[in-house]
Design a protein around this motif. Structure first.
Motif, mmCIF file in Angstrom:
data_model
loop_
_atom_site.group_PDB
_atom_site.id
_atom_site.type_symbol
_atom_site.label_atom_id
_atom_site.label_comp_id
_atom_site.label_asym_id
_atom_site.label_seq_id
_atom_site.Cartn_x
_atom_site.Cartn_y
_atom_site.Cartn_z
ATOM 1 N N GLY A 61 54.441 30.066 -20.380
ATOM 2 C CA GLY A 61 54.507 28.616 -20.294
ATOM 3 C C GLY A 61 53.553 28.101 -19.239
ATOM 4 N N THR A 62 53.617 26.805 -19.005
ATOM 5 C CA THR A 62 52.799 26.145 -18.001
ATOM 6 C C THR A 62 53.720 25.384 -17.063
ATOM 7 O OG1 THR A 62 51.020 25.898 -19.619
ATOM 8 C CG2 THR A 62 50.894 24.521 -17.663
ATOM 9 N N ALA A 63 53.573 25.585 -15.782
ATOM 10 C CA ALA A 63 54.454 24.959 -14.796
ATOM 11 C C ALA A 63 54.251 23.456 -14.736
ATOM 12 C CB ALA A 63 54.213 25.561 -13.419
ATOM 13 N N THR A 64 55.359 22.714 -14.830
ATOM 14 C CA THR A 64 55.313 21.275 -14.580
ATOM 15 C C THR A 64 55.108 21.076 -13.073
ATOM 16 O OG1 THR A 64 57.678 21.078 -14.149
ATOM 17 C CG2 THR A 64 56.950 20.858 -16.464
ATOM 18 N N LEU A 73 53.693 27.280 -6.788
ATOM 19 C CA LEU A 73 52.540 27.486 -7.669
ATOM 20 C C LEU A 73 51.736 26.192 -7.736
ATOM 21 C CD1 LEU A 73 54.376 29.190 -10.678
ATOM 22 C CD2 LEU A 73 52.743 30.309 -9.155
ATOM 23 N N ALA A 74 50.531 26.282 -8.220
ATOM 24 C CA ALA A 74 49.754 25.073 -8.496
ATOM 25 C C ALA A 74 50.243 24.482 -9.816
ATOM 26 C CB ALA A 74 48.271 25.411 -8.590
ATOM 27 N N PRO A 75 50.328 23.151 -9.916
ATOM 28 C CA PRO A 75 50.725 22.545 -11.197
ATOM 29 C C PRO A 75 49.821 23.047 -12.324
ATOM 30 C CG PRO A 75 50.690 20.888 -9.470
ATOM 31 C CD PRO A 75 50.090 22.149 -8.883
ATOM 32 N N MET A 97 70.153 29.486 -22.311
ATOM 33 C CA MET A 97 69.574 29.529 -20.979
ATOM 34 C C MET A 97 68.060 29.577 -21.085
ATOM 35 S SD MET A 97 68.148 31.475 -18.312
ATOM 36 C CE MET A 97 68.411 33.174 -18.721
ATOM 37 N N ARG A 98 67.411 28.784 -20.243
ATOM 38 C CA ARG A 98 65.953 28.785 -20.152
ATOM 39 C C ARG A 98 65.600 29.090 -18.705
ATOM 40 N NH1 ARG A 98 61.739 24.615 -19.477
ATOM 41 N NH2 ARG A 98 59.905 25.340 -20.575
ATOM 42 N N SER A 99 64.803 30.114 -18.504
ATOM 43 C CA SER A 99 64.421 30.551 -17.174
ATOM 44 C C SER A 99 62.907 30.474 -17.032
ATOM 45 C CB SER A 99 64.906 31.991 -16.958
ATOM 46 O OG SER A 99 64.508 32.478 -15.707
ATOM 47 N N ILE A 100 62.451 29.711 -16.035
ATOM 48 C CA ILE A 100 61.026 29.596 -15.725
ATOM 49 C C ILE A 100 60.767 30.527 -14.549
ATOM 50 C CG2 ILE A 100 59.153 28.039 -15.058
ATOM 51 C CD1 ILE A 100 60.514 27.377 -17.767
ATOM 52 N N ASN A 101 59.880 31.497 -14.732
ATOM 53 C CA ASN A 101 59.693 32.571 -13.765
ATOM 54 C C ASN A 101 58.284 32.612 -13.192
ATOM 55 O OD1 ASN A 101 62.283 34.403 -14.147
ATOM 56 N ND2 ASN A 101 61.694 33.531 -16.109
ATOM 57 N N HIS A 102 58.218 32.887 -11.885
ATOM 58 C CA HIS A 102 56.943 33.047 -11.190
ATOM 59 C C HIS A 102 56.247 34.281 -11.776
ATOM 60 C CE1 HIS A 102 53.987 33.638 -8.079
ATOM 61 N NE2 HIS A 102 54.386 32.535 -7.460
ATOM 62 N N PRO A 103 55.003 34.150 -12.222
ATOM 63 C CA PRO A 103 54.357 35.276 -12.905
ATOM 64 C C PRO A 103 54.029 36.469 -12.015
ATOM 65 C CG PRO A 103 52.793 33.502 -12.558
ATOM 66 C CD PRO A 103 54.137 32.981 -12.132
ATOM 67 N N HIS A 104 54.019 36.290 -10.696
ATOM 68 C CA HIS A 104 53.710 37.410 -9.798
ATOM 69 C C HIS A 104 54.945 38.074 -9.215
ATOM 70 C CE1 HIS A 104 49.828 34.997 -9.283
ATOM 71 N NE2 HIS A 104 49.598 35.968 -10.127
ATOM 72 N N HIS A 105 56.125 37.473 -9.432
ATOM 73 C CA HIS A 105 57.334 38.008 -8.818
ATOM 74 C C HIS A 105 58.362 38.535 -9.812
ATOM 75 C CE1 HIS A 105 55.726 36.428 -5.181
ATOM 76 N NE2 HIS A 105 56.006 35.175 -5.433
ATOM 77 N N VAL A 106 58.106 38.368 -11.095
ATOM 78 C CA VAL A 106 59.088 38.759 -12.116
ATOM 79 C C VAL A 106 58.430 39.664 -13.143
ATOM 80 C CG1 VAL A 106 60.604 37.919 -13.949
ATOM 81 C CG2 VAL A 106 60.423 36.642 -11.810
#
Length: 117
Positions: A61-64, A73-75, A97-106
């Protein structure tokens, strides 16, 4: 709906949003999970609901702006998105459930299905 920001060592790694049918969990509130209690354990103890089947989907995905702020993170940065439909013992959906995850930590791992003989 319950939203939780998960972190390790004061570093946020995911934002989880859970939707549950109100008629199945009367009186449940986000405050019930503030102490870090497991949602599934709470469902089992308070409502006698056992979670037995989970449908999972992992995507990019793309972070809001808000997600980026919470995850440092940067938007517009890429994120790992996990969607789960948890079902009770009768196969009825009990949680989306929807989980938005940091790409470097998960990192997500999946077990291979048993070999066919």
């Amino acid at each position: 709906m319950a939203r939780r920001l998960r972190s390790v060592n004061d570093e946020a790694f995911c934002i989880e949003t859970s939707y549950l049918p109100a008629q199945r969990v009367p009186g449940l509130s986000a405050e019930d999970l503030l102490g870090g209690q497991s949602l599934y354990e709470l469902l089992r103890q308070r409502y006698d609901i056992e979670i037995s089947i989970r449908d999972r989907e992992i995507s990019v995905g793309t972070a809001t702006e808000r997600e980026a702020q919470l995850l440092a993170l940067a938007p517009g940065s890429p994120t790992l998105v996990l969607r789960i439909v948890a079902r009770d013992g009768d196969g009825r959906p009990i949680e989306y459930m929807r989980s938005i995850n940091h790409p470097h930590h998960v990192v997500f791992r999946s077990a291979a299905p048993p070999a066919q003989t």
